[in-house]
Write a protein that holds these residues in place. Structure first.
Motif, mmCIF file in Angstrom:
data_model
loop_
_atom_site.group_PDB
_atom_site.id
_atom_site.type_symbol
_atom_site.label_atom_id
_atom_site.label_comp_id
_atom_site.label_asym_id
_atom_site.label_seq_id
_atom_site.Cartn_x
_atom_site.Cartn_y
_atom_site.Cartn_z
ATOM 1 N N PHE A 150 -4.819 6.328 1.469
ATOM 2 C CA PHE A 150 -4.225 5.142 0.864
ATOM 3 C C PHE A 150 -4.701 4.900 -0.557
ATOM 4 O O PHE A 150 -5.845 5.228 -0.917
ATOM 5 C CB PHE A 150 -4.550 3.895 1.702
ATOM 6 N N GLN A 197 -11.645 -0.923 5.534
ATOM 7 C CA GLN A 197 -10.994 -1.619 4.436
ATOM 8 C C GLN A 197 -11.891 -2.723 3.905
ATOM 9 O O GLN A 197 -12.282 -3.625 4.639
ATOM 10 C CB GLN A 197 -9.635 -2.194 4.860
ATOM 11 N N GLY A 242 -3.544 -0.337 -3.629
ATOM 12 C CA GLY A 242 -2.579 -1.381 -3.352
ATOM 13 C C GLY A 242 -2.149 -2.169 -4.581
ATOM 14 O O GLY A 242 -2.815 -2.169 -5.618
ATOM 15 N N LEU A 261 0.831 -1.194 0.000
ATOM 16 C CA LEU A 261 0.000 0.000 0.000
ATOM 17 C C LEU A 261 0.865 1.242 0.000
ATOM 18 O O LEU A 261 1.892 1.312 0.673
ATOM 19 C CB LEU A 261 -0.890 0.017 1.247
ATOM 20 N N GLY A 284 -7.417 -0.864 -0.621
ATOM 21 C CA GLY A 284 -6.695 -0.059 0.338
ATOM 22 C C GLY A 284 -7.610 0.496 1.408
ATOM 23 O O GLY A 284 -8.811 0.648 1.186
#
Lengths: 114, 112
Positions: free
Chosen positions: A105, B38, A108, A90, B43
């Motif tokens: 974030f 999440q 990923g 991430l 993410g």
């Protein structure tokens, strides 16, 4: 505005290989952090970069390295891959280097090492 | 070293059944406590930041509170779309930078 973007989304490698993961922060954000998330665990801090300099490092071996470019995008490199490196990697960005800043974030990169 | 413990590990609720998730922490000096949501394979999505004991923040059916030792995420009348893993994190001075130390999360399942 676009959020944090990461590429590739998925990656399969074999033991001993090298991998490069890429991250573009939210526009205007100058800080990028990298985290590793193993299945069933919370993310673990790897690095923080701000203004192209390393500002923080977690407990990861020297096989892990990173850099930040003038446009604030970042790369995470992992050498000599091990099976245990299989995880979701991430990237998170924040507007400044200050520790109180909220980190946002990306989706990923899922890395599988065979 | 800073530590974050979340409980329960998993929680199953019926739609409309309110509950709370717990995050207890040990830090040398709190600089912020963060809640993220999440979804599988994605993410973490930012929810709240709390900075001082007594602080509360709300967003739709979620309310986060903070004491000197722990934080709670209250979920009021949850819906199936609230099903996700909820992560708690604190800023950690060790290692430098703006490192976040995360708990292992609470996996929430809301059923019809």
């Amino acid at each position: 505005d676009a959020g944090v973007t990461q590429s590739p989304t998925h990656l399969i490698k074999t033991r001993g290989q090298h991998v490069t993961l890429r991250c573009s922060p939210i526009s205007g954000h100058k800080s990028v952090s990298w985290y590793q998330q193993v299945l069933g665990q919370g993310p673990q801090f790897i690095f923080q970069y701000y203004e192209k300099e390393e500002r923080g490092r977690g407990n990861f071996p020297d096989r892990f390295s990173a850099r930040q470019f003038p446009n604030y995008s970042s790369e995470l490199n992992v050498n000599a891959l091990l099976l245990g490196d299989s995880a979701l990697y991430l990237c998170a960005s924040s507007s400044r280097r200050h520790i109180q800043e909220t980190q946002y974030f990306g989706p990923g990169t899922r890395l599988l090492v065979l | 070293e800073d530590q974050v413990t979340q409980s329960p590990e998993a929680l199953r609720l019926q739609e409309g059944e309110s509950s709370s998730l717990n995050c207890s922490y040990t830090v040398s000096g709190l600089r912020g406590l963060f809640w993220y949501r999440q979804d599988p394979g994605k993410g973490p999505e930012f929810l709240f930041t709390l900075y001082s004991a007594g602080e509360e923040k709300e967003k739709e059916r979620l309310k986060a509170t903070l004491t000197k030792k722990e934080s709670f995420l209250h979920i009021t009348a949850p819906k199936p779309e609230d099903s996700a893993t909820y992560l708690c994190a604190v800023h950690d001075f060790t290692g430098g930078g703006n490192k976040l130390t995360f708990g292992t999360g609470t996996q929430l399942k809301v059923e019809l």
